[in-house]
Scaffold this motif. Structure first.
Motif, PDB file in Angstrom:
ATOM      1  N   LEU A 154      17.710   2.572   9.050  1.00 14.27           N
ATOM      2  CA  LEU A 154      16.935   2.665  10.286  1.00 14.27           C
ATOM      3  C   LEU A 154      17.778   3.254  11.417  1.00 14.27           C
ATOM      4  CD1 LEU A 154      15.086  -0.783  10.203  1.00 14.27           C
ATOM      5  CD2 LEU A 154      14.101   1.458   9.718  1.00 14.27           C
ATOM      6  N   ASN A 155      19.024   2.802  11.513  1.00 17.73           N
ATOM      7  CA  ASN A 155      19.917   3.315  12.553  1.00 17.73           C
ATOM      8  C   ASN A 155      20.168   4.812  12.383  1.00 17.73           C
ATOM      9  OD1 ASN A 155      20.159   0.783  13.716  1.00 17.73           O
ATOM     10  ND2 ASN A 155      22.054   0.289  12.639  1.00 17.73           N
ATOM     11  N   ASP A 156      20.393   5.231  11.138  1.00 16.04           N
ATOM     12  CA  ASP A 156      20.629   6.652  10.858  1.00 16.04           C
ATOM     13  C   ASP A 156      19.408   7.483  11.238  1.00 16.04           C
ATOM     14  OD1 ASP A 156      23.148   6.110   9.930  1.00 16.04           O
ATOM     15  OD2 ASP A 156      22.640   6.264   7.802  1.00 16.04           O
ATOM     16  N   ALA A 157      18.229   6.985  10.871  1.00 20.75           N
ATOM     17  CA  ALA A 157      16.998   7.717  11.166  1.00 20.75           C
ATOM     18  C   ALA A 157      16.807   7.873  12.676  1.00 20.75           C
ATOM     19  CB  ALA A 157      15.799   6.994  10.556  1.00 20.75           C
ATOM     20  N   PHE A 158      16.998   6.780  13.392  1.00 17.09           N
ATOM     21  CA  PHE A 158      16.811   6.842  14.848  1.00 17.09           C
ATOM     22  C   PHE A 158      17.844   7.764  15.498  1.00 17.09           C
ATOM     23  CE2 PHE A 158      17.582   5.251  19.176  1.00 17.09           C
ATOM     24  CZ  PHE A 158      16.307   5.406  19.706  1.00 17.09           C
ATOM     25  N   ALA A 159      19.092   7.701  15.016  1.00 20.05           N
ATOM     26  CA  ALA A 159      20.149   8.530  15.599  1.00 20.05           C
ATOM     27  C   ALA A 159      19.871  10.009  15.381  1.00 20.05           C
ATOM     28  CB  ALA A 159      21.493   8.156  14.992  1.00 20.05           C
ATOM     29  N   ILE A 160      19.357  10.360  14.200  1.00 21.90           N
ATOM     30  CA  ILE A 160      19.047  11.759  13.893  1.00 21.90           C
ATOM     31  C   ILE A 160      17.948  12.276  14.824  1.00 21.90           C
ATOM     32  CG2 ILE A 160      18.024  13.296  12.165  1.00 21.90           C
ATOM     33  CD1 ILE A 160      19.412  11.554  10.025  1.00 21.90           C
TER      34      ILE A 160
ATOM     35  N   ASP B 290       0.827  -1.200   0.000  1.00 25.71           N
ATOM     36  CA  ASP B 290       0.000   0.000   0.000  1.00 25.71           C
ATOM     37  C   ASP B 290       0.869   1.262   0.000  1.00 25.71           C
ATOM     38  OD1 ASP B 290       0.725   0.616   2.688  1.00 25.71           O
ATOM     39  OD2 ASP B 290      -0.932  -0.581   3.464  1.00 25.71           O
ATOM     40  N   GLU B 291       0.236   2.392  -0.276  1.00 18.89           N
ATOM     41  CA  GLU B 291       0.984   3.636  -0.488  1.00 18.89           C
ATOM     42  C   GLU B 291       1.801   4.078   0.721  1.00 18.89           C
ATOM     43  OE1 GLU B 291       0.235   8.219  -2.097  1.00 18.89           O
ATOM     44  OE2 GLU B 291      -1.333   6.695  -2.290  1.00 18.89           O
ATOM     45  N   PRO B 292       1.240   4.078   1.949  1.00 21.65           N
ATOM     46  CA  PRO B 292       2.061   4.481   3.097  1.00 21.65           C
ATOM     47  C   PRO B 292       3.283   3.589   3.291  1.00 21.65           C
ATOM     48  CG  PRO B 292      -0.265   4.518   3.663  1.00 21.65           C
ATOM     49  CD  PRO B 292      -0.159   3.838   2.333  1.00 21.65           C
ATOM     50  N   HIS B 293       3.093   2.295   3.072  1.00 23.37           N
ATOM     51  CA  HIS B 293       4.205   1.354   3.234  1.00 23.37           C
ATOM     52  C   HIS B 293       5.263   1.594   2.160  1.00 23.37           C
ATOM     53  CE1 HIS B 293       5.481  -2.300   5.399  1.00 23.37           C
ATOM     54  NE2 HIS B 293       6.106  -2.617   4.283  1.00 23.37           N
ATOM     55  N   PHE B 294       4.829   1.827   0.937  1.00 25.42           N
ATOM     56  CA  PHE B 294       5.776   2.093  -0.140  1.00 25.42           C
ATOM     57  C   PHE B 294       6.534   3.391   0.117  1.00 25.42           C
ATOM     58  CE2 PHE B 294       6.835   3.953  -4.328  1.00 25.42           C
ATOM     59  CZ  PHE B 294       7.728   2.981  -4.757  1.00 25.42           C
ATOM     60  N   ASP B 295       5.839   4.392   0.617  1.00 24.66           N
ATOM     61  CA  ASP B 295       6.503   5.662   0.928  1.00 24.66           C
ATOM     62  C   ASP B 295       7.616   5.468   1.947  1.00 24.66           C
ATOM     63  OD1 ASP B 295       4.877   7.010  -0.828  1.00 24.66           O
ATOM     64  OD2 ASP B 295       3.511   7.783   0.706  1.00 24.66           O
ATOM     65  N   ARG B 296       7.383   4.598   2.925  1.00 26.42           N
ATOM     66  CA  ARG B 296       8.402   4.338   3.942  1.00 26.42           C
ATOM     67  C   ARG B 296       9.611   3.611   3.339  1.00 26.42           C
ATOM     68  NH1 ARG B 296       9.134   0.137   7.339  1.00 26.42           N
ATOM     69  NH2 ARG B 296       7.046  -0.745   7.107  1.00 26.42           N
ATOM     70  N   ILE B 297       9.338   2.660   2.457  1.00 24.26           N
ATOM     71  CA  ILE B 297      10.430   1.959   1.776  1.00 24.26           C
ATOM     72  C   ILE B 297      11.232   2.944   0.934  1.00 24.26           C
ATOM     73  CG2 ILE B 297      11.002   0.184   0.072  1.00 24.26           C
ATOM     74  CD1 ILE B 297       8.374  -1.241   0.899  1.00 24.26           C
ATOM     75  N   MET B 298      10.530   3.775   0.173  1.00 22.80           N
ATOM     76  CA  MET B 298      11.192   4.723  -0.717  1.00 22.80           C
ATOM     77  C   MET B 298      12.030   5.729   0.062  1.00 22.80           C
ATOM     78  SD  MET B 298       9.532   6.941  -3.846  1.00 22.80           S
ATOM     79  CE  MET B 298       8.402   7.856  -2.783  1.00 22.80           C
ATOM     80  N   ALA B 299      11.556   6.108   1.257  1.00 24.01           N
ATOM     81  CA  ALA B 299      12.273   7.101   2.060  1.00 24.01           C
ATOM     82  C   ALA B 299      13.653   6.610   2.466  1.00 24.01           C
ATOM     83  CB  ALA B 299      11.454   7.454   3.298  1.00 24.01           C
ATOM     84  N   ARG B 300      13.841   5.292   2.521  1.00 27.16           N
ATOM     85  CA  ARG B 300      15.157   4.744   2.858  1.00 27.16           C
ATOM     86  C   ARG B 300      16.160   4.945   1.731  1.00 27.16           C
ATOM     87  NH1 ARG B 300      12.116   0.125   5.212  1.00 27.16           N
ATOM     88  NH2 ARG B 300      12.527  -1.151   3.378  1.00 27.16           N
ATOM     89  N   HIS B 301      15.657   5.160   0.515  1.00 27.83           N
ATOM     90  CA  HIS B 301      16.527   5.179  -0.657  1.00 27.83           C
ATOM     91  C   HIS B 301      16.525   6.504  -1.420  1.00 27.83           C
ATOM     92  CE1 HIS B 301      16.995   0.801  -0.340  1.00 27.83           C
ATOM     93  NE2 HIS B 301      15.702   0.766  -0.074  1.00 27.83           N
ATOM     94  N   VAL B 302      15.422   7.221  -1.402  1.00 28.13           N
ATOM     95  CA  VAL B 302      15.281   8.446  -2.193  1.00 28.13           C
ATOM     96  C   VAL B 302      15.148   9.634  -1.248  1.00 28.13           C
ATOM     97  CG1 VAL B 302      13.964   9.627  -3.987  1.00 28.13           C
ATOM     98  CG2 VAL B 302      14.089   7.130  -3.990  1.00 28.13           C
ATOM     99  N   HIS B 303      16.196  10.431  -1.137  1.00 27.63           N
ATOM    100  CA  HIS B 303      16.149  11.607  -0.261  1.00 27.63           C
ATOM    101  C   HIS B 303      17.078  12.688  -0.804  1.00 27.63           C
ATOM    102  CE1 HIS B 303      19.486   9.150   1.221  1.00 27.63           C
ATOM    103  NE2 HIS B 303      18.601   8.250   1.575  1.00 27.63           N
ATOM    104  N   PRO B 304      16.669  13.331  -1.925  1.00 24.71           N
ATOM    105  CA  PRO B 304      17.507  14.361  -2.567  1.00 24.71           C
ATOM    106  C   PRO B 304      17.775  15.567  -1.670  1.00 24.71           C
ATOM    107  CG  PRO B 304      15.279  14.381  -3.463  1.00 24.71           C
ATOM    108  CD  PRO B 304      15.402  13.134  -2.638  1.00 24.71           C
ATOM    109  N   ASN B 305      16.895  15.828  -0.721  1.00 19.82           N
ATOM    110  CA  ASN B 305      17.069  16.976   0.170  1.00 19.82           C
ATOM    111  C   ASN B 305      17.524  16.547   1.570  1.00 19.82           C
ATOM    112  OD1 ASN B 305      16.127  18.821  -1.821  1.00 19.82           O
ATOM    113  ND2 ASN B 305      14.027  18.171  -1.369  1.00 19.82           N
ATOM    114  N   GLY B 306      18.096  15.366   1.656  1.00 26.19           N
ATOM    115  CA  GLY B 306      18.516  14.842   2.950  1.00 26.19           C
ATOM    116  C   GLY B 306      17.498  13.865   3.499  1.00 26.19           C
TER     117      GLY B 306
END
Length: 236
Positions: free
Chosen positions: A222-228, A152-168
């Protein structure tokens, strides 16, 4: 005899003209061994999707081939067979949708957000970004595969956020939480996602050993996200 060699021996000349013949044969060649059949079917289907996706932007870059090899670290004895499968899939005129549907069927009919299929999507993102940029056609390809996978869309958005982040990196998007979430919620979600990404969990759902590098990439995100988030909350 290796698993892939058994597959080629059973198929014979048909494998030289249609990769779909390889996919069909998996079910019969390993009919008496469901666990092996699941692993080989998963591997064969991911090889097909990787090859198709690498061509999505019209160019198969050397970096994408190396990225494929990173997540598909097969023994040297299997290298030629995997390369043969990859090239067959790349040349096959059949659409990728058929292969995606076959992978999806291994999670059961209509199951939403299957963890094993998330592993496949992570692998495709890893290959797509190998040349430094996820092209629009590649993103469309992965999004279409995700739709076939019933992600589903929310789940895909979370997956994509791990890989696509042009603005950080957006740490909250990686964890699938609003930025208003309490730190207790953040910690709980982080621990749940980390547990789901453990290599033992991947093995348990039929992901072959050669794909376990995907778990390392996911854990790093996941580690990077939690640390931030932890650092930002401590400074607040």
């Amino acid at each position: 005899m290796s698993l892939f060699q058994r597959l080629f021996d059973a198929i014979g000349e048909t494998a030289s003209t249609a990769f779909s013949g390889v996919v069909e044969a998996v079910l019969t060649v390993f009919a008496g061994d469901p666990e092996t059949r699941r692993k080989v079917a998963f591997s064969v289907a991911v090889i097909a999707l990787s090859a198709k996706m690498a061509k999505a932007d019209g160019i198969v870059a050397p970096e994408e081939v190396r990225a494929f090899q990173e997540i598909f670290a097969v023994p040297q004895s299997e290298a030629k067979n995997v390369a043969r499968l990859y090239n067959l899939a790349k040349q096959d005129v059949a659409g990728y949708q058929a292969y995606a549907a076959r992978v999806a069927s291994m999670c059961g009919s209509g199951e939403t957000n299957c963890a094993m299929l998330e592993d496949v999507l992570d692998g495709l993102f890893h290959i797509a970004k190998a040349d430094g940029l996820i092209h629009e056609k590649e993103l469309e390809f992965i999004a279409d595969v995700a739709d076939i996978f019933h992600i589903d869309e929310p789940h895909f958005d979370r997956i994509m956020a791990r890989h696509v982040h042009p603005n950080g990196i957006d740490p909250y998007a990686v964890l699938g939480l609003p930025d208003t979430a309490s730190f207790a919620e953040v910690k709980k979600r982080y621990r749940a996602l980390a547990a789901e990404s453990h290599p033992d969990r991947l093995r348990g759902r039929g992901v072959p050993e050669e794909f376990l590098g995907i778990a390392n990439d996911r854990m790093a995100a996941l580690n990077d996200a939690f640390a931030i988030i932890e650092k930002a909350r401590a400074a607040a």
